[in-house]
Design an enzyme around this catalytic site. Structure first.
Site, PDB file in Angstrom:
ATOM      1  N   PRO A  46       0.411  -1.175  -0.074  1.00  0.00           N
ATOM      2  CG  PRO A  46      -0.553  -1.316   1.477  1.00  0.00           C
ATOM      3  CD  PRO A  46       0.515  -2.303   1.202  1.00  0.00           C
ATOM      4  CD  GLU A  92       0.332  -7.581  10.842  1.00  0.00           C
ATOM      5  OE1 GLU A  92      -0.637  -7.755  10.172  1.00  0.00           O
ATOM      6  OE2 GLU A  92       0.963  -8.446  11.147  1.00  0.00           O
ATOM      7  NE  ARG A 128      -5.769  -7.949 -20.534  1.00  0.00           N
ATOM      8  CZ  ARG A 128      -6.304  -6.792 -21.484  1.00  0.00           C
ATOM      9  NH1 ARG A 128      -5.691  -5.715 -21.331  1.00  0.00           N
ATOM     10  NH2 ARG A 128      -7.491  -6.694 -21.838  1.00  0.00           N
ATOM     11  CG  ASP A 163      -7.855  -3.434 -23.102  1.00  0.00           C
ATOM     12  OD1 ASP A 163      -9.242  -4.005 -24.003  1.00  0.00           O
ATOM     13  OD2 ASP A 163      -6.441  -3.486 -22.633  1.00  0.00           O
TER      14      ASP A 163
HETATM   15  C1  4H4 Z   1       1.120  -4.347   4.657  1.00  0.00           C
HETATM   16  C2  4H4 Z   1      -1.206  -5.814   4.892  1.00  0.00           C
HETATM   17  C3  4H4 Z   1       0.772  -3.447   5.556  1.00  0.00           C
HETATM   18  C4  4H4 Z   1      -1.658  -4.936   6.100  1.00  0.00           C
HETATM   19  C5  4H4 Z   1      -0.079  -5.144   3.839  1.00  0.00           C
HETATM   20  C6  4H4 Z   1      -0.464  -3.867   5.838  1.00  0.00           C
HETATM   21  C7  4H4 Z   1      -1.200  -4.348  -1.331  1.00  0.00           C
HETATM   22  C8  4H4 Z   1      -1.709  -2.890  -1.576  1.00  0.00           C
HETATM   23  C9  4H4 Z   1      -1.481  -4.621   0.177  1.00  0.00           C
HETATM   24  C10 4H4 Z   1      -0.130  -6.937   2.418  1.00  0.00           C
HETATM   25  C11 4H4 Z   1       0.537  -5.600   3.124  1.00  0.00           C
HETATM   26  C12 4H4 Z   1      -0.857  -6.017   1.833  1.00  0.00           C
HETATM   27  N1  4H4 Z   1      -0.299  -4.204  -1.946  1.00  0.00           N
HETATM   28  N2  4H4 Z   1      -1.594  -3.002  -3.224  1.00  0.00           N
HETATM   29  N3  4H4 Z   1      -3.043  -1.832  -1.450  1.00  0.00           N
HETATM   30  N4  4H4 Z   1      -0.340  -3.673   8.824  1.00  0.00           N
HETATM   31  N5  4H4 Z   1      -0.416  -5.266   0.507  1.00  0.00           N
HETATM   32  O1  4H4 Z   1      -2.765  -3.810   0.516  1.00  0.00           O
HETATM   33  O2  4H4 Z   1      -0.661  -2.193   7.684  1.00  0.00           O
HETATM   34  O3  4H4 Z   1      -1.855  -2.992   8.112  1.00  0.00           O
HETATM   35  O4  4H4 Z   1      -0.532  -3.683  -3.286  1.00  0.00           O
HETATM   36  S1  4H4 Z   1      -1.182  -3.030   7.609  1.00  0.00           S
END
Ligand code: 4H4
Length: 250
Positions: free
Chosen positions: A89, A116, A154, A169
């Protein structure tokens, strides 16, 4: 193209390599997919891949050594120079432009994290690019990695039956797609728009361009600010629509 993946759940990637467009691309040899499990590079009896976070707090963090050793193993089996991509994220939002760039590379390595997250020192030392599928959290990097892989695969020459369909697309010109219809001609009260039955290909092309622009304007106006490629007709329509809005605002 060769796509390498680090994942604690290699079996999940069968969803990509055994089904649909991406499955066929792998079968045809348009790309190689190599999934390596960092757990196979642990050295302790319990095959430990995670540990508690320094500083405390909930959850677990992926350890550097199994990731670093599995990455070294993967690199030996891949063309040199493959960028290492970590899905999280915290990454840049994936766009069609990013996907198009990946599709031109000879090789790419994706790191799918669990828990995490990954010890920051692995990211600093080994990750070249960090990308996100969107502003929400999923429970592992596998689905984000598969999602990016699917979008890339793709676009590989020969992956889609019809060479034109990727060019048509949504997002390939920075706009949303126009609506599609197939038989029957009437569903309940709903009739296929008559222009599509007219056989007038120029009128159909214009109608679709107008629909694509109208939907983008209504649903994703942000895309119009960030470099959508408009034809002359669409530029005029947009200028007109903007003029109308200004007048209403006054
Ligand atoms: C990271 C989950 C941090 C929870 C993750 C936390 C994405 C996304 C994603 C596995 C990782 C999650 N990956 N784009 N969006 N503890 N990965 O969600 O900060 O909640 O690519 S936490």
């Amino acid at each position: 193209m060769h796509i390498g993946v680090l994942s604690l759940f290699p079996g999940m990637f069968a969803a990509l390599t055994e089904y649909g467009v991406s499955g066929r691309a792998v079968e045809q040899g348009l790309l190689d997919v190599s999934v390596v499990n960092p757990r196979d590079f642990t050295t302790d009896k319990h095959r430990t891949v995670d540990d508690k976070p320094y500083g405390g707090g909930p959850g677990m963090v992926m350890k550097v050594q199994p990731l670093a050793d599995s990455l070294a193993h993967l690199k030996e089996r891949m063309p040199a120079g493959a960028p290492v991509v970590y899905l999280s994220p915290q990454g840049q939002r994936i766009t069609q432009a990013a996907v198009e760039r990946f599709s031109t590379l000879p090789a790419v390595i994706m790191v799918a994290g669990r828990y995490e997250g990954v010890d920051e020192r692995f990211i600093e030392e080994h990750v070249d690019e960090e990308w996100s599928i969107g502003d929400f959290v999923v429970s592992g990097g596998e689905i984000p990695a598969m999602l990016l892989m699917d979008a890339v695969i793709r676009l590989l020459p020969g992956a889609l039956g019809d060479e034109q369909s990727a060019q048509q697309d949504s997002f390939s010109d920075g706009l949303l797609d126009y609506p599609h219809y197939t038989r029957p001609e009437r569903v309940g009260e709903r009739q296929v728009p008559s222009v599509l039955m007219s056989g007038d290909h120029e009128k159909i092309r214009q109608w679709r361009a107008e629909q694509a622009l109208a939907r983008t304007w209504q649903r994703r106006p942000d895309l119009l600010e960030s470099g959508a490629e408009l034809n002359e007709q669409q530029s005029k329509m947009l200028a007109h629509a903007r003029q109308q809005t200004k007048v209403e605002d006054q």
